[in-house]
Each structure stands twice: as C-alpha cells, then as structure tokens.
Scaffold this active site. Structure first.
Site, short mmCIF file in Angstrom:
data_model
loop_
_atom_site.label_atom_id
_atom_site.label_comp_id
_atom_site.label_asym_id
_atom_site.label_seq_id
_atom_site.Cartn_x
_atom_site.Cartn_y
_atom_site.Cartn_z
N SER A 47 0.82 -1.21 0.00
CA SER A 47 0.00 0.00 0.00
C SER A 47 0.86 1.27 0.00
O SER A 47 2.00 1.26 0.44
CB SER A 47 -0.91 0.03 1.23
OG SER A 47 -1.63 -1.17 1.34
N1 SAH Z 1 -1.16 -4.87 3.98
C1 SAH Z 1 -0.43 -5.18 2.76
C2 SAH Z 1 -1.25 -4.84 1.53
C3 SAH Z 1 -1.23 -5.99 0.60
S1 SAH Z 1 -2.36 -5.96 -0.76
C4 SAH Z 1 0.93 -4.52 2.74
O1 SAH Z 1 1.23 -3.73 3.66
O2 SAH Z 1 1.73 -4.81 1.87
C5 SAH Z 1 -3.69 -6.93 -0.12
C6 SAH Z 1 -3.38 -8.32 0.31
O3 SAH Z 1 -4.62 -8.91 0.72
C7 SAH Z 1 -2.83 -9.25 -0.78
O4 SAH Z 1 -1.63 -9.82 -0.34
C8 SAH Z 1 -3.91 -10.30 -0.96
O5 SAH Z 1 -3.42 -11.59 -1.25
C9 SAH Z 1 -4.57 -10.28 0.40
N2 SAH Z 1 -5.94 -10.82 0.43
C10 SAH Z 1 -6.94 -10.66 -0.47
N3 SAH Z 1 -8.03 -11.34 -0.09
C11 SAH Z 1 -7.72 -11.96 1.08
C12 SAH Z 1 -8.42 -12.83 1.96
N4 SAH Z 1 -9.68 -13.23 1.72
N5 SAH Z 1 -7.78 -13.28 3.05
C13 SAH Z 1 -6.50 -12.92 3.32
N6 SAH Z 1 -5.78 -12.10 2.53
C14 SAH Z 1 -6.38 -11.63 1.42
#
Ligand code: SAH
Length: 226
Positions: free
Chosen positions: A75
């Site tokens: 993010s």
């Molecule tokens: N907080 C992260 C943002 C990653 S982007 C950071 O600081 O880098 C969002 C993430 O959510 C992705 O890795 C994706 O795989 C995960 N995601 C999406 N749907 C999900 C679910 N149902 N359960 C767990 N993770 C999920």
C-alpha cells in the site's frame, strides 16, 4: 515473554534507503494531514525498502503503491498512515488483526505501535516472504496465519482493532463479530459504481457507527487459498 517491537539498527538502510529519505517521506505525510506523532514515528522507523523486491528499493520511499508479485501491491505510505491513525484513534490498542499481510509492511508499522499484531494472508508465497522480513528486521510480535481472511482469527478474538487491506463489497460479518466493544474496523469498501471508500466501523453497545475516510484504491479481497 517480551516480544521485540523495535526495528534492528542493521536493517535501517543507507543512501536511497537511509533515514534521511524516510524522514522526507514522513514530512510529506505530515503535509498531507497525518497528525498522530506515534504513527509518523513508526513510519519513519520502518525500512519500507525491506518490504519490496530489491530492484524496487530506490522507489521504496515514494508515496505510491508498488507491485509485490502475485498481482498484489504494497500500500501507499499515506494510506498506511491514514489507516493506522484511524485504527489507533488516539488510544492504545493491545491486539490488532490485519487481513491481507501482503508485503508485511502495514503489519510491521503496527507492530511498533501495539503489543500484538495478528495478520492473515491467503497467498502462501507472500506470507512466507513477509515472515522472513519480520524476522530480518527483528520484529517478533507479529503472528501470522495462512487462511481466508473472511473468517478472521476466531481463536484470538476479540480484537481491539481490525484493519482490512483488500477491498470487499461489504465487511464480512465474522470480522465485525470479532471486534471488542468500542473497537474499530478500518476497511476499503467497494461501492456500487466500483469505486472504493475507506470506512471505519466502530462497535457500540448494540450496533456499529460508520464513518467515511475518503476514496481509496485497493486490490480486491478474494476467497480461497493460493
Ligand atoms: N497490507 C499489505 C497490503 C497488501 S495488498 C501490505 O502492507 O503490503 C492486499 C493483500 O490482501 C494481498 O496480499 C492479498 O493476497 C490479500 N488478500 C486478499 N483477499 C484476502 C483474503 N480473503 N484473506 C486474506 N488475505 C487476502
């Protein structure tokens, strides 16, 4: 047991990844309206370059989202700061749940601000990389789970705060159920036109208060494991 909540000095970086570079990013976040000094300090202390591929290190302190593989993104720092600030809300939560570990950056920021961070990811490879990073930077108060985040982490509930870092059409009921009274859940919610709004839901005695924190762009929250 005392868990390490500070970044190891060796992980802090030099040149394009140095403290000066991070301080300039934090000044931009301040200019954009982030006010919680604890949050600004945590971002200043977190080596974001350790949470992206080495080829992207030189861009790690731009205020933008960056690719982390598997079609996912780390993010934008401003959004990490905004969500963290909304989650703390001037208080001191003890236990936070994050859905969507991704790179691990958001969890690393939180881990310096609260005693325990629980984080759930559905893509095994991303979770493994994130765990290695937590270890490398010396944060030992982050607990990870490979699971579908729609279910939260029932055995660790209730939480003093929940942060969802992938966009869903509505907040999964299981997550709302795992919020302690007075605690808040911060999540991007996809609206009927497809745009996303950052929402904060605070659990009251018998219901939830809803607050809008502005427009955002997140990857979608998906079901199942990879
Ligand atoms: N907080 C992260 C943002 C990653 S982007 C950071 O600081 O880098 C969002 C993430 O959510 C992705 O890795 C994706 O795989 C995960 N995601 C999406 N749907 C999900 C679910 N149902 N359960 C767990 N993770 C999920």
């Amino acid at each position: 047991m005392i868990h390490q909540r500070r970044i190891r000095p060796e992980a802090r970086g030099i040149g394009m990844t140095s403290q000066g570079t991070r301080d300039r990013l934090v000044q931009r976040l301040r200019d954009k309206g982030i006010e919680d000094e604890r949050v600004l300090q945590a971002l200043a202390a977190t080596p974001r370059h350790q949470f992206v591929d080495e080829a992207l290190s030189s861009r790690a302190y731009e205020d933008t989202a960056l690719p982390i593989g598997q079609s996912q993104t780390i993010s934008q720092p401003y959004i990490v700061a905004l969500m963290t600030q909304a989650l703390l809300d001037g208080g001191q939560p003890q236990k936070i749940l994050e859905i969507g570990t991704g790179s691990g950056y958001q969890a690393a920021v939180l881990a310096q601000l609260v005693p325990k961070v629980f984080t759930v990811e559905r893509i095994d490879e991303l979770l493994r990389t994130a765990r290695r990073r937590f270890h490398a930077v010396g944060l030992h108060n982050i607990f990870t789970r490979y699971a579908d985040g729609h279910l939260g982490w029932p055995t660790q509930a209730p939480f003093d705060g929940i942060i969802v870092t992938a966009a869903a059409k509505q907040v999964p009921q299981a997550l709302l159920d795992q919020l302690d009274e007075g605690a808040a859940l911060v999540a991007p919610i996809e609206q009927s036109g497809g745009q996303q709004r950052l929402k904060k839901f605070t659990r009251t005695e018998e219901d939830f208060d809803e607050q809008d924190l502005g427009a955002v762009v997140f990857v979608p929250m998906l079901g199942g494991l990879i």
